[in-house]
Write an enzyme that holds these catalytic residues in place. Structure first.
Site, short mmCIF file in Angstrom:
data_model
loop_
_atom_site.label_atom_id
_atom_site.label_comp_id
_atom_site.label_asym_id
_atom_site.label_seq_id
_atom_site.Cartn_x
_atom_site.Cartn_y
_atom_site.Cartn_z
N THR A 194 41.73 29.06 45.43
CA THR A 194 42.29 29.11 44.09
C THR A 194 42.15 27.77 43.39
OG1 THR A 194 44.24 29.66 42.76
CG2 THR A 194 44.63 28.55 44.85
N ARG A 195 42.07 27.82 42.07
CA ARG A 195 42.09 26.61 41.24
C ARG A 195 43.18 26.73 40.18
NH1 ARG A 195 38.72 29.63 37.54
NH2 ARG A 195 39.52 28.52 35.73
N HIS A 199 50.79 32.93 40.98
CA HIS A 199 51.79 33.76 40.33
C HIS A 199 52.10 34.96 41.23
CE1 HIS A 199 51.42 31.18 36.91
NE2 HIS A 199 50.14 31.47 36.73
N HIS A 202 49.11 36.86 42.72
CA HIS A 202 48.44 36.16 43.83
C HIS A 202 49.26 36.27 45.10
CE1 HIS A 202 47.22 33.84 40.11
NE2 HIS A 202 46.05 34.26 40.56
N ARG A 288 38.25 39.74 42.43
CA ARG A 288 37.47 40.04 41.23
C ARG A 288 37.00 38.74 40.58
NH1 ARG A 288 37.59 41.23 35.78
NH2 ARG A 288 36.79 43.29 35.19
N ASP A 289 35.72 38.68 40.22
CA ASP A 289 35.11 37.53 39.53
C ASP A 289 35.39 36.23 40.25
OD1 ASP A 289 33.54 36.43 37.53
OD2 ASP A 289 35.23 36.01 36.22
N ASP A 430 35.48 1.38 10.78
CA ASP A 430 35.10 0.01 10.47
C ASP A 430 35.98 -1.00 11.20
OD1 ASP A 430 33.08 0.86 8.82
OD2 ASP A 430 34.26 0.70 6.97
#
Length: 575
Positions: A194-195, A199, A202, A288-289, A430
């Site tokens: 995990t990154r 929650h 998970h 997933r993904d 400037d």
């Protein structure tokens, strides 16, 4: 070589005698200061996390990995691990030379013996590893914007691991983690990559995975480089510690992985599996993904949702680590529990909270529902991500000389000070040139360096809750994006393109600069002899040739109110 129960583990650290010899030679040895990504890669090379690699890849391995996901000797390996350097650094090196690899403080961590070097073909690399050249992909953006031109391949000799001052109790090498599994008597261990903060979804997913495999759980979050915009790892680790207490006793442990993610989807899933096998795990949860970066510039996902699972199955025999495939887990309000989406009863209502919605709730100071996350996790996220109206922010004006950047910024400064309650700093182009960048010229390299300096100062102001108003020309898109990333790491950023046409700017020419540029008395003058790259990511576009200074400053105020950085104020009465 270490021979633990999980298989051969490479150890690149040299003996004390060899380390002393290399340190003595380092007095005349060229050096390279490692980037954050390279520091992560070096740490996992040194401790065996990237076994069987013995150094940064030479060209034969790189080309073979890109073409067929195999090292030159035929072993499965999905992604290149490269030491990329500048042309200037590469020009000083020949095959057989040694190069000292140092951290940001100059400490020598390792030495690489140069075997070969070659120019990186960014386009070919991106197509092979990421399947796209779309720079909305963070791996592609890193490749094109922050990767050196030349790759150096060769064997590494390790002297010291990178220094970490945080979470020492959670940082385990592969050998240490394997030994800990043995000590606990854990024979089957399923890892969770995990990154993000953990929650409720998970938690339920990992609990189910461990129970179905009759295994123990390793929470193994990435604390190296992840996707830009992710929650910082310090906050995440506090969240992980909270969630760890909710698992049944002696069924889960937490360890931190110093990996630099490429967000390469299916290919990266294979890399995650190899790394977890090296750490002694028997299974990896692949959902997933997995390792996907989200959507491309056209709004389509970069990778198919279960492509990582398919690739893992295709190479199951070689990986020597099992896969725990899981579909997405969704909340079913009527049952007050989470279920895999393929187990939801027909007709049952489901709900979810996307990452975008979570960030919106945090930015607006709204509640985070308990069905979504645990209260202690929500408290950590709220503490670290206060509402936007409490954040520091930068307003970065860009445009041609004479466009009205400084004039508008000064008017905005007064309006913000009139509101009160916040410290406001003006970084005029400037004035910064005189005070911070007086030694710089106007080449592209020096212009970019000047803008990076402005960005650095603005980021520090913002990080401490202040407001920074920046008004340089900033003609180049790439460095503007760098500044945005720098500032957004600690607060808010609003890009204002003052799009006043060149003809209007030249007509104003109060300093006579355009006239001198037309007469070739000023080289590298933006709009005349140097390009201006028009931004496509500006939050606000202003043409001061068609509006008053007051109206321009008010437009910025309204944009800041819309974005949530300022509370709307009622119109002033007549008194």
């Amino acid at each position: 070589m270490i021979q633990p129960h999980g298989g051969v583990l490479v150890d690149l650290f040299v003996s004390p005698a060899r380390a002393a010899e290399l340190r003595a030679q380092a007095r005349t040895m060229p050096s390279w200061d490692l980037t954050p990504r390279q520091l992560c890669d070096l740490e996992l090379l040194q401790n065996g996390g990237l076994s069987p690699l013995r150094g940064f890849m030479h060209r034969r391995d790189h080309d073979s990995v890109c073409a067929r996901m195999r090292l030159a000797d035929g072993r499965l390996w999905p992604l290149p691990v490269l030491l990329d350097v500048t042309r200037q650094a590469a020009e000083k090196l020949q095959p057989g030379d040694r190069l000292a690899l140092r951290d940001a403080e100059g400490v020598m961590l390792a030495v690489i013996t140069v075997e070969d070097q070659w120019e990186i073909d960014r386009t070919a690399h991106a197509h092979a590893c990421y399947g796209t050249v779309d720079r909305a992909h963070p791996g592609v953006e890193q490749l094109f914007a922050a990767t050196g031109d030349i790759a150096i391949g060769g064997r590494v000799e390790g002297l010291l691991p990178p220094t970490h001052h945080d979470s020492a109790d959670l940082r385990h090498t592969p050998a240490q983690l394997r030994a800990e599994f043995d000590r606990r008597g854990w024979e089957r261990v399923v890892a969770f990559q995990t990154r993000n903060p953990l929650h409720r979804a998970h938690f339920e997913l990992t609990l189910r995975a461990a129970q179905e495999l009759d295994a123990r759980l390793l929470l193994h979050p990435v604390v190296g480089m992840t996707k830009p915009g992710d929650v910082d790892h310090y906050t995440r680790v506090r969240c992980y510690r909270h969630v760890l207490r909710r698992y049944p006793r002696d069924t889960a442990m937490l360890s931190l992985l110093p990996l630099s993610m490429r967000m390469a989807g299916p290919r990266e899933a294979l890399l995650h599996a190899i790394i977890r096998k090296n750490h002694g795990c028997t299974h990896l949860i692949v959902g997933r993904d997995h390792a996907g970066p989200g959507k491309d510039s056209s709004g389509q996902p970069f990778y198919e949702p279960y492509a990582a699972q398919e690739l893992m199955r295709a190479h199951a025999a070689e990986l020597e680590i099992g896969m725990a495939p899981f579909p997405a887990v969704v909340y079913v309000p009527e049952q007050d529990r989470y279920l895999p989406e393929n187990e939801v009863p027909a007709g049952a209502r489901t709900t979810d909270l996307s990452g975008t919605e979570l960030r919106a709730r945090l930015a607006a100071g709204r509640d985070i529902p308990e069905w979504f996350t645990f209260p202690e996790v929500a408290a950590e996220l709220r503490a670290e991500h206060p509402p936007r109206r409490q954040l520091g922010f930068a307003v970065f004006f860009t445009g041609l000389s004479g466009a009205g950047k400084s004039t508008t910024a000064n008017a905005l400064l007064v309006k913000l000070l009139e509101r009160g309650g916040r410290r406001v700093t003006l970084l005029d182009g400037d004035l910064v040139r005189k005070q911070l960048s007086s030694e710089l010229g106007f080449s592209k390299e020096h212009r970019d360096l000047n803008i990076r300096r402005i960005g650095y100062v603005a980021a520090e102001i913002v990080r401490h809750g202040g407001i920074a108003l920046c008004a340089p020309i900033a003609p180049y898109d790439a460095v503007r994006r760098e500044v945005r990333a720098m500032v957004e790491a600690g607060g808010g950023f609003q890009l204002v393109w003052v799009s006043t046409p060149l003809v209007t700017c030249e007509a104003r020419d109060r300093k006579g600069l355009y006239a001198k540029a037309r007469a070739a008395q000023i080289p590298h003058f933006t709009g005349v002899s140097d390009p201006y790259e028009e931004p496509v990511d500006a939050e606000l576009v202003l043409d001061t040739g068609a509006m008053s200074v007051e109206a321009a400053a008010d437009a910025v105020i309204r944009q800041l109110e819309r974005a949530g950085y300022l509370d709307p104020q009622p119109p002033k009465g007549d008194g």
